[in-house]
Design an enzyme around this catalytic site. Structure first.
Site, PDB file in Angstrom:
ATOM      1  N   ARG A 118       0.855  -1.186   0.000  1.00 24.03           N
ATOM      2  CA  ARG A 118       0.000   0.000   0.000  1.00 24.03           C
ATOM      3  C   ARG A 118       0.893   1.238   0.000  1.00 24.03           C
ATOM      4  O   ARG A 118       2.078   1.173   0.334  1.00 24.03           O
ATOM      5  CB  ARG A 118      -0.905   0.000   1.232  1.00 24.03           C
ATOM      6  N   HIS A 119       0.331   2.343  -0.410  1.00 22.44           N
ATOM      7  CA  HIS A 119       1.049   3.607  -0.411  1.00 22.44           C
ATOM      8  C   HIS A 119       1.462   3.997   1.005  1.00 22.44           C
ATOM      9  O   HIS A 119       0.991   3.418   1.994  1.00 22.44           O
ATOM     10  CB  HIS A 119       0.148   4.700  -0.990  1.00 22.44           C
ATOM     11  N   ASN A 125      -5.494   9.093   5.597  1.00 22.44           N
ATOM     12  CA  ASN A 125      -5.269   7.950   6.490  1.00 22.44           C
ATOM     13  C   ASN A 125      -5.102   8.414   7.923  1.00 22.44           C
ATOM     14  O   ASN A 125      -5.675   7.826   8.861  1.00 22.44           O
ATOM     15  CB  ASN A 125      -4.006   7.183   6.080  1.00 22.44           C
ATOM     16  N   ARG A 224      -1.377   9.761  -3.656  1.00 24.05           N
ATOM     17  CA  ARG A 224      -0.649   9.102  -2.571  1.00 24.05           C
ATOM     18  C   ARG A 224       0.210   7.933  -3.049  1.00 24.05           C
ATOM     19  O   ARG A 224       1.237   7.630  -2.440  1.00 24.05           O
ATOM     20  CB  ARG A 224      -1.626   8.642  -1.481  1.00 24.05           C
ATOM     21  N   GLU A 247      -7.991   3.018  -5.959  1.00 23.39           N
ATOM     22  CA  GLU A 247      -8.733   2.415  -4.854  1.00 23.39           C
ATOM     23  C   GLU A 247     -10.204   2.243  -5.215  1.00 23.39           C
ATOM     24  O   GLU A 247     -10.740   2.965  -6.078  1.00 23.39           O
ATOM     25  CB  GLU A 247      -8.588   3.297  -3.600  1.00 23.39           C
ATOM     26  N   HIS A 315      -3.543   0.258  -3.255  1.00 24.49           N
ATOM     27  CA  HIS A 315      -4.447   0.566  -2.144  1.00 24.49           C
ATOM     28  C   HIS A 315      -4.945  -0.722  -1.495  1.00 24.49           C
ATOM     29  O   HIS A 315      -4.713  -1.816  -2.010  1.00 24.49           O
ATOM     30  CB  HIS A 315      -5.616   1.408  -2.663  1.00 24.49           C
TER      31      HIS A 315
END
Length: 406
Positions: A118-119, A125, A224, A247, A315
């Site tokens: 994931r980023h 977040n 991101r 995502e 994502h």
């Protein structure tokens, strides 16, 4: 008999898939791999190889290739020759059958690793908000820099591993070819006998099959993920931005926290908890996990086709879908996989299934540590929902921020 019986069944379409290999280098290499299969656990490799070569000779005496007899019955079949160098498709009808042929045409046996992460942590977040297109937080920037350093190391380490493995296999095959002439079956050798010259050619051929120099980094089109990939050297890594890796789109719920969704859309929140795979977010463009699976089909085919390693910076929903595919996790469990930020999942295609390794980012060390892969792929099974008058259960905090263990 088999064809006649299946043709009498309703809603059953018959298709044969046949793999033919005449390349002796590939055959001998695969025989060496077979000695490490579950069939030969705990057996001396030389004894295992001798046993398997004997099995091959028995297979050759009884085997009959697909051909004119099947064509007269209009049977669908696909022949793959020398691991995809040549493909013959006959009488292929229907969408599923054509997709099988397309899939088989894109498979390969080159050594490579598919990294999935994931980023880095985004500002959304940190605030607990889903979706959106926020930039990285300070912690996310730190992760991005560490990720580039980590992949640099892993890229070089894997190249060394592949070269060493090829050298060991080549030396082993040279020993076999030089000391035991005639051990290969007639089909394998195509009428040629093993000589010292053959052994030398085999060694040179195998040593030339090293990991490809190319290494790609794929991101989504959201900031991101693209920012997470900014620290990769463009002279070494080819970075691609792919919209299919975006995502899952949450429709009206984009940019909301789970607490806000539970408060403003309690019926939607409850419906999603009951069936996360097929539930589609409300509003224009809202998606479900089933939609994501369809969206990623071409990405997966490309991952099967490429002959070099790749890192996917993506994502949570995308990572869940990709890992479920490569690690054979049922779709019923896929939406409940806990995949926190700060983890790198490395899938290495191998002859008897994909091998998974997992690394976790440790912020105070600013580096990664390898952890047990089986423990890392946790499934958070949904609990029975309480009555509609009380608040629905909220997702684990691990789903939106770095794990507290870090």
């Amino acid at each position: 008999a088999l064809i006649s019986r299946l043709k009498s069944e309703t809603d059953v379409n018959l298709m044969f898939v046949e793999s033919i290999c005449n390349d002796r280098d590939i055959i001998n290499r695969n025989i060496k791999l077979k000695t490490h299969s579950p069939d030969y656990v705990g057996i001396d490799p030389d004894a295992a190889e001798a046993d398997f070569r004997a099995r091959l000779r028995n297979y050759e005496r009884a085997y009959r290739t697909i051909g004119a007899a099947e064509e007269r019955l209009d049977v669908q079949y696909c022949k793959i020759i020398d691991v995809g160098k040549k493909v013959i498709a006959y009488n292929i009808q229907g969408f599923l059958e054509s997709q099988v042929v397309f899939y088989l045409m894109n498979m390969n046996l080159e050594p490579r690793v598919i990294y999935i992460t994931r980023h880095g942590e985004s500002e959304d977040n940190a605030a607990g908000r889903i979706g959106g297109d926020a930039s990285l937080s300070a912690g996310g920037e730190q992760y991005a820099r560490a990720l580039a350093r980590f992949i640099d190391r892993r890229r070089l380490d894997f190249a060394v591993e592949v070269e060493e493995y090829n050298r060991q296999v080549a030396q082993s095959l040279c020993s076999t070819a030089s000391s035991t002439p005639g051990t290969c079956s007639e089909a394998e050798s195509a009428g040629a006998h093993s000589t010292a010259a053959d052994a030398l050619r085999l060694e040179q051929s195998l040593l030339s099959r090293r990991v490809q120099p190319g290494f790609e980094v794929w991101t989504s089109m959201l900031k991101r993920t693209m920012e997470t990939a900014e620290y990769f050297d463009p002279h070494i890594y080819r970075v691609k931005n792919i919209k299919s890796l975006n995502e899952i789109y949450a429709g009206k719920c984009e940019g909301m926290t789970y607490q806000e969704i539970a408060r403003d859309f309690p019926e939607e929140f409850e419906a999603r908890q009951l069936d996360k795979f097929y539930y589609r977010y409300p509003g224009i463009g809202g998606e479900s996990y089933a939609d994501v699976v369809l969206r990623l089909q071409q990405v997966i085919v490309e991952l099967e086709r490429i002959r070099h390693s790749v890192l996917l910076v993506t994502h949570r929903a995308m990572a869940r879908t990709l890992l479920a595919y490569f690690m054979d996790i049922p779709t019923t469990h896929m939406p409940d996989m806990e995949l926190p930020l700060g983890y790198v999942y490395a899938c290495e295609p191998r002859p008897f299934g994909n091998h998974l390794r997992v690394w976790r980012y440790v912020p105070h060390l600013d580096d990664f540590e390898e952890i047990d892969a089986a423990a890392a792929l946790r499934i958070r099974y949904p609990q029975t929902l309480p009555s509609s008058t009380s608040a629905p259960p909220l997702p684990s905090p691990a789903e939106t921020a770095y794990s507290a263990r870090n």
